[in-house]
Design an enzyme around this catalytic site. Structure first.
Site, PDB file in Angstrom:
ATOM      1  N   HIS A 189      -8.147   4.759   9.155  1.00 49.99           N
ATOM      2  CA  HIS A 189      -9.219   3.813   8.805  1.00 49.99           C
ATOM      3  C   HIS A 189      -9.091   2.490   9.564  1.00 49.99           C
ATOM      4  O   HIS A 189     -10.028   1.682   9.561  1.00 49.99           O
ATOM      5  CB  HIS A 189      -9.238   3.568   7.287  1.00 49.99           C
ATOM      6  CG  HIS A 189      -8.182   2.646   6.793  1.00 49.99           C
ATOM      7  ND1 HIS A 189      -8.404   1.760   5.757  1.00 49.99           N
ATOM      8  CD2 HIS A 189      -6.898   2.446   7.179  1.00 49.99           C
ATOM      9  CE1 HIS A 189      -7.300   1.057   5.528  1.00 49.99           C
ATOM     10  NE2 HIS A 189      -6.380   1.461   6.369  1.00 49.99           N
ATOM     11  N   ASP A 190      -7.942   2.251  10.190  1.00 48.08           N
ATOM     12  CA  ASP A 190      -7.750   1.024  10.982  1.00 48.08           C
ATOM     13  C   ASP A 190      -8.403   1.104  12.360  1.00 48.08           C
ATOM     14  O   ASP A 190      -8.357   0.124  13.115  1.00 48.08           O
ATOM     15  CB  ASP A 190      -6.253   0.764  11.200  1.00 48.08           C
ATOM     16  CG  ASP A 190      -5.547   0.263   9.949  1.00 48.08           C
ATOM     17  OD1 ASP A 190      -6.239  -0.206   9.031  1.00 48.08           O
ATOM     18  OD2 ASP A 190      -4.311   0.340   9.892  1.00 48.08           O
ATOM     19  N   PHE A 230       1.523   5.583  18.547  1.00 50.29           N
ATOM     20  CA  PHE A 230       0.884   6.875  18.257  1.00 50.29           C
ATOM     21  C   PHE A 230      -0.229   7.199  19.243  1.00 50.29           C
ATOM     22  O   PHE A 230      -0.878   8.242  19.138  1.00 50.29           O
ATOM     23  CB  PHE A 230       0.376   6.972  16.822  1.00 50.29           C
ATOM     24  CG  PHE A 230      -0.310   5.756  16.254  1.00 50.29           C
ATOM     25  CD1 PHE A 230      -1.290   5.071  16.951  1.00 50.29           C
ATOM     26  CD2 PHE A 230       0.040   5.307  14.988  1.00 50.29           C
ATOM     27  CE1 PHE A 230      -1.931   3.980  16.405  1.00 50.29           C
ATOM     28  CE2 PHE A 230      -0.589   4.194  14.431  1.00 50.29           C
ATOM     29  CZ  PHE A 230      -1.575   3.536  15.141  1.00 50.29           C
ATOM     30  N   VAL A 264       3.708   9.510  11.087  1.00 54.08           N
ATOM     31  CA  VAL A 264       3.147   8.837  12.263  1.00 54.08           C
ATOM     32  C   VAL A 264       2.581   7.474  11.836  1.00 54.08           C
ATOM     33  O   VAL A 264       1.730   7.402  10.962  1.00 54.08           O
ATOM     34  CB  VAL A 264       2.046   9.700  12.907  1.00 54.08           C
ATOM     35  CG1 VAL A 264       1.457   8.993  14.119  1.00 54.08           C
ATOM     36  CG2 VAL A 264       2.591  11.078  13.271  1.00 54.08           C
ATOM     37  N   SER A 283      -0.490   7.954   6.875  1.00 57.47           N
ATOM     38  CA  SER A 283      -0.871   7.325   5.607  1.00 57.47           C
ATOM     39  C   SER A 283      -1.549   5.993   5.869  1.00 57.47           C
ATOM     40  O   SER A 283      -0.918   5.063   6.391  1.00 57.47           O
ATOM     41  CB  SER A 283       0.371   7.102   4.724  1.00 57.47           C
ATOM     42  OG  SER A 283       0.980   8.314   4.384  1.00 57.47           O
ATOM     43  N   GLY A 325       4.461   5.189  10.414  1.00 56.05           N
ATOM     44  CA  GLY A 325       5.054   5.177   9.074  1.00 56.05           C
ATOM     45  C   GLY A 325       5.500   3.828   8.555  1.00 56.05           C
ATOM     46  O   GLY A 325       6.074   3.751   7.465  1.00 56.05           O
ATOM     47  N   GLY A 326       5.247   2.763   9.314  1.00 54.55           N
ATOM     48  CA  GLY A 326       5.572   1.425   8.821  1.00 54.55           C
ATOM     49  C   GLY A 326       7.047   1.256   8.548  1.00 54.55           C
ATOM     50  O   GLY A 326       7.896   1.692   9.328  1.00 54.55           O
ATOM     51  N   HIS A 370       0.833  -1.207   0.000  1.00 56.90           N
ATOM     52  CA  HIS A 370       0.000   0.000   0.000  1.00 56.90           C
ATOM     53  C   HIS A 370       0.869   1.258   0.000  1.00 56.90           C
ATOM     54  O   HIS A 370       0.584   2.223  -0.719  1.00 56.90           O
ATOM     55  CB  HIS A 370      -0.913   0.013   1.227  1.00 56.90           C
ATOM     56  CG  HIS A 370      -2.013  -1.003   1.181  1.00 56.90           C
ATOM     57  ND1 HIS A 370      -2.913  -1.084   0.151  1.00 56.90           N
ATOM     58  CD2 HIS A 370      -2.365  -1.989   2.056  1.00 56.90           C
ATOM     59  CE1 HIS A 370      -3.772  -2.065   0.371  1.00 56.90           C
ATOM     60  NE2 HIS A 370      -3.459  -2.631   1.527  1.00 56.90           N
ATOM     61  N   ASP A 374       6.930   4.503  14.762  1.00 49.66           N
ATOM     62  CA  ASP A 374       6.154   3.258  14.705  1.00 49.66           C
ATOM     63  C   ASP A 374       6.616   2.363  15.839  1.00 49.66           C
ATOM     64  O   ASP A 374       7.598   2.681  16.531  1.00 49.66           O
ATOM     65  CB  ASP A 374       6.303   2.559  13.349  1.00 49.66           C
ATOM     66  CG  ASP A 374       5.020   1.818  12.951  1.00 49.66           C
ATOM     67  OD1 ASP A 374       4.509   1.036  13.782  1.00 49.66           O
ATOM     68  OD2 ASP A 374       4.529   2.025  11.829  1.00 49.66           O
TER      69      ASP A 374
END
Length: 343
Positions: free
Chosen positions: A248-249, A230, A178, A244, A180-181, A155, A202
């Site tokens: 939505h999670d 976060f 934030v 990013s 940011g994987g 993604h 992260d």
């Protein structure tokens, strides 16, 4: 065929479970990759994929009818342009989401029947299927967590170039990514804008992988990596805080907590940017359908949701943020960048 008979045929084709599982089977047994590599005979395909020749022949018949393979002669098949998107090396990486040998694909697919429960209760069905909430399951299973990071990286590889190119970064010198994987989005922004310095936040395990990825991308000297949640105080002093594919999670209460942490760190007048899919955020029917599917997945997996612009505005306001701008990033996928200013 009468209109009613045509409708029955269309709805029957739409609702059968065999088609999605045949497509997953093809990916799991690497059939597109084998055929793309020159293996066209059914007997050889069966031997190399470890499948029964007669059963495979019957599956291939359906894959031909779907337009993914072609019939090239007695017991021989070819691959169509549509079928090539299922190859492991295709840039879209669709195979990663279908391969039942992949812990992410296998586990999330196994959860789908739980949608019946989720729609009845309004909550995630993950605990009923796997015995613990999604995020607890992720924390407890290293292989599942690794697969999750890899999927999020797919993604990020899509979001990153759009975020880098479609926002005016000239007034930003320090960007805080934030959640940011593994750093793909931040790396893309830093590569395109040499004046920027970045901070990635992260969880510690993911942050360690991000450090290596940022160094490999050639931007490590302009990037700081912070291990943390976060939900806790974030590094202050950023000109912009970017999330990013994060909000939505989470359900509204947790989403508000995350955004409030961003608002606190940004300070009055600070900027918070969300790269998210937006319901009815323009685009064509396919884009709206993609967002709708994602919305159901968020309900099922995490008890979370996709949101429309009004819902994002309200969520931001509850966290002390004012929505100022919405910029299309990938409108064909319903993805937009929502810019908020901290009050």
């Amino acid at each position: 065929m009468s209109d009613d008979a045509e409708a029955v045929a269309e709805v029957a084709a739409m609702s059968t479970l065999f088609t999605p599982w045949v497509v997953r089977l093809a990916v799991t047994y690497r059939l597109p990759d084998l055929v793309a590599g020159g293996c066209a005979g059914v007997a050889e395909l069966a031997a190399r994929s470890g499948t029964d020749p007669d059963a495979l022949r019957r599956v291939l018949r359906h894959l031909v009818d779907l337009g993914l393979f072609t019939r090239e002669g007695p017991d021989r098949v070819g691959l169509t342009a549509r079928g090539r998107v299922l190859c492991g090396d295709h840039p879209a990486q669709l195979a990663r989401f279908l391969d039942q040998a992949n812990p992410w694909a296998e586990r999330t697919d196994r959860a789908v029947p739980g949608l019946l429960e989720s729609v009845r209760t309004g909550a995630s069905a993950w605990p009923s299927v796997f015995g613990r909430p999604f995020w607890d399951d992720l924390a407890a299973d290293a292989e599942f967590a690794k697969a999750f990071d890899e999927v999020m990286a797919v993604h990020a590889a899509v979001f990153g170039p759009a975020v880098a190119r479609r926002w005016d970064w000239s007034g930003v010198t320090r960007l805080v990514d934030v959640g940011g994987g593994t750093g793909l989005v931040l790396a893309e922004v830093l590569r395109h804008h040499p004046h920027l310095r970045g901070v990635l936040v992260d969880l510690p395990g993911t942050a360690a992988r991000a450090r290596a990825a940022l160094d490999a991308s050639g931007v490590g000297d302009r990037a700081e990596v912070v291990g943390g949640s976060f939900f806790d105080p974030l590094p202050p002093g950023g000109d912009a805080y970017l999330l990013s594919n994060i909000i939505h999670d989470w359900a509204d209460a947790d989403g508000e907590r995350i955004l409030r942490r961003c608002a606190e760190a940004a300070g009055p007048g600070g900027v918070v940017l969300l790269a998210e899919r937006v319901i009815d955020g323009g685009g064509d029917r396919a884009a709206r359908a993609a967002v709708s599917r994602r919305d159901m997945a968020m309900l099922l997996l995490m008890g979370a949701r996709e949101r429309d612009e009004a819902e994002f505005r309200a969520l931001g306001a509850a966290a002390g943020l004012r929505l100022t701008t919405t910029v299309p990033l990938l409108p064909e996928q319903g993805v937009h960048l929502l810019a908020f200013t901290a009050d």
